[in-house]
Design a protein around this motif. Structure first.
Motif, PDB file in Angstrom:
ATOM      1  N   THR A 309      -5.526  48.938   8.111  1.00 37.47           N
ATOM      2  CA  THR A 309      -6.316  50.161   7.999  1.00 37.47           C
ATOM      3  C   THR A 309      -5.993  51.105   9.153  1.00 37.47           C
ATOM      4  N   LYS A 310      -5.908  50.583  10.374  1.00 38.43           N
ATOM      5  CA  LYS A 310      -5.548  51.414  11.524  1.00 38.43           C
ATOM      6  C   LYS A 310      -4.155  52.008  11.344  1.00 38.43           C
ATOM      7  N   TYR A 311      -3.196  51.177  10.912  1.00 41.67           N
ATOM      8  CA  TYR A 311      -1.831  51.670  10.718  1.00 41.67           C
ATOM      9  C   TYR A 311      -1.796  52.822   9.709  1.00 41.67           C
ATOM     10  N   LEU A 312      -2.508  52.668   8.591  1.00 41.51           N
ATOM     11  CA  LEU A 312      -2.455  53.694   7.552  1.00 41.51           C
ATOM     12  C   LEU A 312      -3.237  54.944   7.947  1.00 41.51           C
ATOM     13  N   LYS A 313      -4.283  54.807   8.735  1.00 40.09           N
ATOM     14  CA  LYS A 313      -4.966  55.995   9.258  1.00 40.09           C
ATOM     15  C   LYS A 313      -4.021  56.771  10.183  1.00 40.09           C
ATOM     16  N   SER A 327      -9.366  53.888   4.014  1.00 38.39           N
ATOM     17  CA  SER A 327     -10.529  53.059   4.310  1.00 38.39           C
ATOM     18  C   SER A 327     -10.195  51.584   4.185  1.00 38.39           C
ATOM     19  N   GLY A 328     -10.964  50.768   4.874  1.00 38.72           N
ATOM     20  CA  GLY A 328     -10.914  49.323   4.687  1.00 38.72           C
ATOM     21  C   GLY A 328     -12.024  48.882   3.747  1.00 38.72           C
ATOM     22  N   TYR A 329     -11.935  47.651   3.247  1.00 39.81           N
ATOM     23  CA  TYR A 329     -12.954  47.101   2.351  1.00 39.81           C
ATOM     24  C   TYR A 329     -12.854  45.587   2.434  1.00 39.81           C
ATOM     25  N   ARG A 330     -13.940  44.965   2.900  1.00 39.75           N
ATOM     26  CA  ARG A 330     -13.928  43.507   3.051  1.00 39.75           C
ATOM     27  C   ARG A 330     -15.347  42.994   3.183  1.00 39.75           C
ATOM     28  N   GLY A 331     -15.491  41.675   3.103  1.00 35.10           N
ATOM     29  CA  GLY A 331     -16.767  41.047   3.375  1.00 35.10           C
ATOM     30  C   GLY A 331     -17.181  41.317   4.813  1.00 35.10           C
ATOM     31  N   GLY A 332     -18.455  41.463   5.042  1.00 35.75           N
ATOM     32  CA  GLY A 332     -18.957  41.798   6.371  1.00 35.75           C
ATOM     33  C   GLY A 332     -19.358  43.241   6.491  1.00 35.75           C
ATOM     34  N   LEU A 334     -21.355  46.491   5.497  1.00 34.25           N
ATOM     35  CA  LEU A 334     -22.680  46.637   4.917  1.00 34.25           C
ATOM     36  C   LEU A 334     -22.582  47.247   3.524  1.00 34.25           C
ATOM     37  N   PRO A 335     -23.539  46.942   2.631  1.00 30.68           N
ATOM     38  CA  PRO A 335     -23.449  47.399   1.233  1.00 30.68           C
ATOM     39  C   PRO A 335     -23.246  48.903   1.073  1.00 30.68           C
ATOM     40  N   LYS A 336     -23.923  49.714   1.885  1.00 30.34           N
ATOM     41  CA  LYS A 336     -23.803  51.168   1.755  1.00 30.34           C
ATOM     42  C   LYS A 336     -22.369  51.623   1.970  1.00 30.34           C
ATOM     43  N   LEU A 337     -21.675  51.037   2.939  1.00 30.72           N
ATOM     44  CA  LEU A 337     -20.282  51.400   3.199  1.00 30.72           C
ATOM     45  C   LEU A 337     -19.393  50.982   2.041  1.00 30.72           C
ATOM     46  N   ARG A 338     -19.594  49.785   1.511  1.00 31.26           N
ATOM     47  CA  ARG A 338     -18.767  49.332   0.385  1.00 31.26           C
ATOM     48  C   ARG A 338     -18.958  50.225  -0.834  1.00 31.26           C
ATOM     49  N   ARG A 339     -20.213  50.623  -1.104  1.00 35.12           N
ATOM     50  CA  ARG A 339     -20.472  51.499  -2.256  1.00 35.12           C
ATOM     51  C   ARG A 339     -19.769  52.848  -2.080  1.00 35.12           C
ATOM     52  N   SER A 340     -19.760  53.368  -0.860  1.00 32.88           N
ATOM     53  CA  SER A 340     -19.126  54.672  -0.644  1.00 32.88           C
ATOM     54  C   SER A 340     -17.617  54.591  -0.849  1.00 32.88           C
ATOM     55  N   VAL A 341     -17.009  53.464  -0.466  1.00 34.72           N
ATOM     56  CA  VAL A 341     -15.566  53.289  -0.680  1.00 34.72           C
ATOM     57  C   VAL A 341     -15.264  53.207  -2.174  1.00 34.72           C
ATOM     58  N   GLU A 342     -16.066  52.437  -2.904  1.00 32.23           N
ATOM     59  CA  GLU A 342     -15.868  52.331  -4.358  1.00 32.23           C
ATOM     60  C   GLU A 342     -15.991  53.696  -5.022  1.00 32.23           C
ATOM     61  N   CYS A 343     -16.999  54.485  -4.617  1.00 33.90           N
ATOM     62  CA  CYS A 343     -17.195  55.817  -5.190  1.00 33.90           C
ATOM     63  C   CYS A 343     -16.012  56.719  -4.858  1.00 33.90           C
ATOM     64  N   GLY A 344     -15.504  56.613  -3.621  1.00 38.76           N
ATOM     65  CA  GLY A 344     -14.360  57.433  -3.226  1.00 38.76           C
ATOM     66  C   GLY A 344     -13.102  57.115  -4.004  1.00 38.76           C
ATOM     67  N   HIS A 536     -13.016  47.559  12.689  1.00 41.09           N
ATOM     68  CA  HIS A 536     -13.956  48.036  11.676  1.00 41.09           C
ATOM     69  C   HIS A 536     -13.516  49.423  11.233  1.00 41.09           C
ATOM     70  N   GLN A 537     -13.038  49.531  10.006  1.00 41.13           N
ATOM     71  CA  GLN A 537     -12.576  50.798   9.442  1.00 41.13           C
ATOM     72  C   GLN A 537     -11.503  51.456  10.317  1.00 41.13           C
ATOM     73  N   GLY A 538     -10.614  50.636  10.877  1.00 40.43           N
ATOM     74  CA  GLY A 538      -9.535  51.162  11.683  1.00 40.43           C
ATOM     75  C   GLY A 538      -9.919  51.459  13.115  1.00 40.43           C
ATOM     76  N   GLU A 539     -11.210  51.366  13.452  1.00 39.98           N
ATOM     77  CA  GLU A 539     -11.672  51.546  14.825  1.00 39.98           C
ATOM     78  C   GLU A 539     -11.713  50.189  15.525  1.00 39.98           C
ATOM     79  N   THR A 540     -11.641  50.209  16.868  1.00 39.28           N
ATOM     80  CA  THR A 540     -11.638  48.961  17.615  1.00 39.28           C
ATOM     81  C   THR A 540     -12.878  48.870  18.493  1.00 39.28           C
TER      82      THR A 540
END
Length: 806
Positions: A309-313, A327-332, A334-344, A536-540
């Motif tokens: 994710t960091k590399y592609l950003k 964006s990244g997407y994985r277990g861990g 929070l649900p709100k973030l996963r839903r926003s990625v799916e919508c995007g 987390h989402q390309g951030e460290t």
């Protein structure tokens, strides 16, 4: 056209084209259509037409007709073939009142919360304008108490998962009486995930469900859906303990598809080392982004997801794109973030996602242009599910498998028919496993008293288990011709469907003062130890403190040029020996062991270069697990004769152990992942070579004990595989490549297996062993279900597809 540009780049780029070892093209296939059945209510037909469905595909009509006739049915067709309609059509018909029948109800089971909520949203759109209001909702751990009460009282459709059915619904079935009284259909989606220990547990949950339904006066029809499997009918029948009709002839149209097999270039031909699959996946994804293609990259681990994710950003910034579109997407997360990625992904605002297999299942994320698989996921069904994420809704689909240097990936590239011809593994479950079955008898007795002579499903062992549980001090009391639960415990709390309890660690952002994400306890020592870099989402984020006992890690956002990877050490120690078989040259034993996993240190790895820039200690207690095991101790004379304890030859033990893990499921009805193995040149207790197989789950479920019982047959199968394999020094089809088992690996393994099998044959076990029908063959088992003809292209050159392996 963007896809043409991408293909041109792949065919001409000097650092990519030479490494594409296969380019398989499948031509588009037209739909085989069918009319809606006559029994479809006008309102239901109109609802489907509003969503763009004016006619059915042939497999949808076939499955719906079978379900409407009251027959259990399993639909096994490729990704994006409209399996959802196969069950929604008969379910909606039942909800509206089918002929002279009153309106019925339905229960939907999905393996994950995300999939449950995604399917619930689609179901809500479908039922918006029906003349009868349909009350449907999701019942899981995130459902508020007020919504739970509404669902129990009046829901027409309850959407849940096997875990909640097991622990949250069946033990409280009296509160769900109206649902069970009118239950007409039970939908079980993603059936191919229900294998091994997990599938064996779910099979018993479904038997308990059918028992509860009969108590309340219903007998629902089951509709099961799955990705490609070699034995879908067998698995479906074992899950519900009844005959199931199987629909495999797919009538859905498919777009043109391309599957590219990419092998990173060799670094050292002698050792077989190759360039990083992660780096090659990054380069391919950047080409896709540059061409304007929406891209999904599947990675094998959470760390890989964050690194990519960091590399592609970074790449998006260089290309003039908004890094927020990656964006990244994985277990861990929070649900709100996963839903926003799916919508995007659906609306196109997210152009690239790096994900674990959390996006493999049927969540609606629209039609992607390119999917990159960073390594073979281990199963044909998973590989085809992931590849099938591209090319939906009439658009061409492209998937690129970037192989790793490990044996299995290289084997797949050497035998591309594994993927291109749709070959599939067999799924194995054993609901009658003694320990698993006994635990569900306890749960079922808590739900309803057992009558004398009553059995759970078709298991004749029910009576013996009930009598054992009703012995003095047991949780059951036998009175009035029934077995009553009389214990203060809540049995379903003590039965984990996958063998592990979920105990998450919260990751707390010290600056934002919010919970950033979660990680399961078993993984926490690897990812959130003090000093770790958490991605987390390309951030460290730097882990400043890890409260191991309090289950919380405290992190702070930092800018750094490295990430961290922890290394584990495993120790297996015998705690109790239950039985020993002594042979001339070796001894086999079964009993219990203590498996200790310690994470002693972590490495700091620089981004992009992969350079190791440091290491540090991890001061955390070892994770220990007591479980069942069987082991082989090589006798001193045999070990000396074969010089097994010498460094260059002892590596062969690792190959024999790996082969044991692969062959055992043919005899004990489990997944390969349900057993773990460990090999030692000098065991602590004996100073002799030892090979151990142990159950993956705490306390064990009897799998290793079953291996001990049929060890003679297992050894014979192992010897047959190694002796008939045509390789010289080892390969993934037998003991593993020479890089793993050493230059003498195959020769030593063959001699050792010859001696073990000879001794075992000379001392046959007294009495017959009922192994039942084998679940898989010792060699690779395959089926042509869902296969389609194609063309392999070697970068611009057309040629016939390879002959099918027999």
């Amino acid at each position: 056209m963007a896809l043409d540009r991408f293909f041109h780049d792949l065919r001409t780029a000097p650092d990519i084209a030479p490494n594409i070892v296969r380019w398989h093209r499948e031509a588009a296939r037209p739909a085989i259509e069918a009319d809606f059945p006559d029994w479809t209510p006008d309102a239901v037909r109109a609802a489907f037409e509003r969503t763009g469905v004016e006619r059915l595909w042939s497999h949808q009509r076939e499955a719906a007709d079978l379900a409407h006739a009251g027959k259990h049915v399993a639909v096994v067709t490729p990704t994006a073939s409209g399996k959802t309609l196969c069950y929604n059509l008969p379910v909606l018909t039942a909800l509206m009142g089918d002929g002279d029948k009153p309106p019925g109800r339905a229960l939907y089971l999905f393996p994950t919360k995300a999939l449950s909520r995604d399917q619930m949203a689609a179901f809500g759109e479908l039922t918006t304008d029906l003349p009868r209001s349909i009350r449907a909702g999701v019942f899981d751990g995130d459902t508020p108490p007020s919504t739970r009460r509404t669902l129990r009282a009046a829901a027409d459709v309850v959407v849940t998962n096997p875990y909640m059915l097991h622990a949250g619904i069946l033990p409280h079935h009296l509160r769900w009486a109206s649902l069970f009284r009118d239950l007409r259909y039970v939908v079980v989606d993603e059936m191919h995930t229900l294998t091994g220990v997990f599938g064996s547990n779910v099979g018993n949950v479904l038997r308990r469900l059918r028992r509860i339904c009969r108590h309340h006066g219903s007998d629902p029809t089951f509709l099961l859906c799955s990705a490609t499997l070699a034995n879908p009918g067998e698995l479906a029948s074992n899950l519900i303990d009844d005959r199931v009709e199987v629909v495999t002839r797919c009538g859905a149209p498919t777009p043109e598809r391309h599957l590219l097999l990419f092998n990173p270039p060799l670094i050292d031909e002698a050792s077989g080392a190759r360039f990083s699959a992660l780096e090659e996946a990054r380069r391919l994804a950047v080409h896709a982004l540059r061409a304007g293609l929406q891209t999904l990259v599947f990675a094998r681990s959470r760390t890989s997801v964050e690194v990519l994710t960091k590399y592609l950003k970074d790449a998006a910034t260089e290309l003039g794109l908004d890094p927020a579109t990656v964006s990244g997407y994985r277990g861990g997360y929070l649900p709100k973030l996963r839903r926003s990625v799916e919508c995007g992904l659906r609306d196109g605002t997210v152009r690239a996602v790096v994900a674990t297999n959390a996006l493999e299942l049927g969540i609606d994320i629209g039609g992607l242009d390119v999917v990159v698989l960073t390594g073979y996921p281990g199963r044909v069904a998973s590989a085809r599910q992931q590849a099938g994420r591209s090319g939906r809704r009439g658009r061409p689909g492209t998937a690129v498998l970037v192989a790793r240097a490990n044996p299995l990936d290289q084997y797949v590239l050497a035998h591309p028919e594994v993927l291109t011809e749709g070959l599939a593994e067999r799924a194995a479950i054993d609901p009658t496993n003694a320990l698993i079955f006994a635990s569900h008898i306890r749960c079922a007795a808590f739900e309803l008293p057992f009558r004398e002579g009553e059995i759970l499903g078709s298991a004749e062992a029910t009576t013996d288990v009930l009598q054992e549980l009703a012995s003095p001090g047991g949780p059951l009391h036998r009175s009035g011709g029934r077995y009553h639960w009389c214990d203060a415990s809540f049995p379903s709390d003590g039965v984990s469907l996958n063998g592990f309890d979920i105990d998450n660690v919260a990751i707390y952002d010290l600056e934002a003062r919010v919970v950033l994400a979660e990680v399961d306890r078993a993984s926490s020592a690897f990812f959130v130890h003090e000093g770790a870099i958490y991605g987390h989402q390309g951030e460290t984020y730097y882990v400043e403190r890890f409260d191991y006992d309090g289950r919380r890690a405290y992190v702070r956002r930092v800018d750094c040029d490295y990430y961290t990877e922890a290394e584990a050490e495993v120790e297996v120690r015998t705690t109790e020996v239950d039985e020993v078989d002594q042979f001339d040259g070796f001894a086999s034993s079964c009993g219990t062991v203590l498996v200790s996993t310690r994470v002693p240190l972590f490495k700091k790895i620089r981004y992009y270069t992969g350079e190791n820039v440091g290491a540090d200690d991890i001061r955390l207690p070892a994770e220990t697990m007591g479980t069942g095991a069987c082991w082989i101790d090589i006798g001193s004379d045999l070990a000396t004769e074969m010089r097994i304890r010498e460094g260059g030859r002892s590596q062969a033990l690792r190959g024999v152990a790996s082969l044991l893990r692969s062959v055992a499921p043919a005899f004990v009805r489990c997944d390969r992942g349900d057993l773990r193995v460990h090999a030692e040149a000098r065991a602590t207790e004996t100073e002799l070579p030892r090979i151990v197989a142990f159950d993956r789950v705490p306390n064990g479920v009897g799998l290793a004990e079953a291996v001990f019982t049929c060890l003679r047959e297992v050894l014979a199968a192992m010897l047959e595989i190694v002796s008939t394999c045509s390789c010289e020094k080892g390969c993934p089809a037998c003991v593993g490549p020479a890089a793993t088992v050493g230059p003498y690996g195959k020769n030593v393994a063959l001699q050792l297996l010859q001696a073990l099998a000879r001794d075992a044959k000379a001392h046959p076990r007294l009495g017959p062993i009922d192994l039942g029908p084998p679940i898989i063959t010792a060699a690779h088992t395959a089926s042509g279900v869902g296969s389609r003809p194609g063309v392999d292209l070697k970068v611009g050159e057309e040629r016939a597809a390879p002959p099918r392996a027999l």
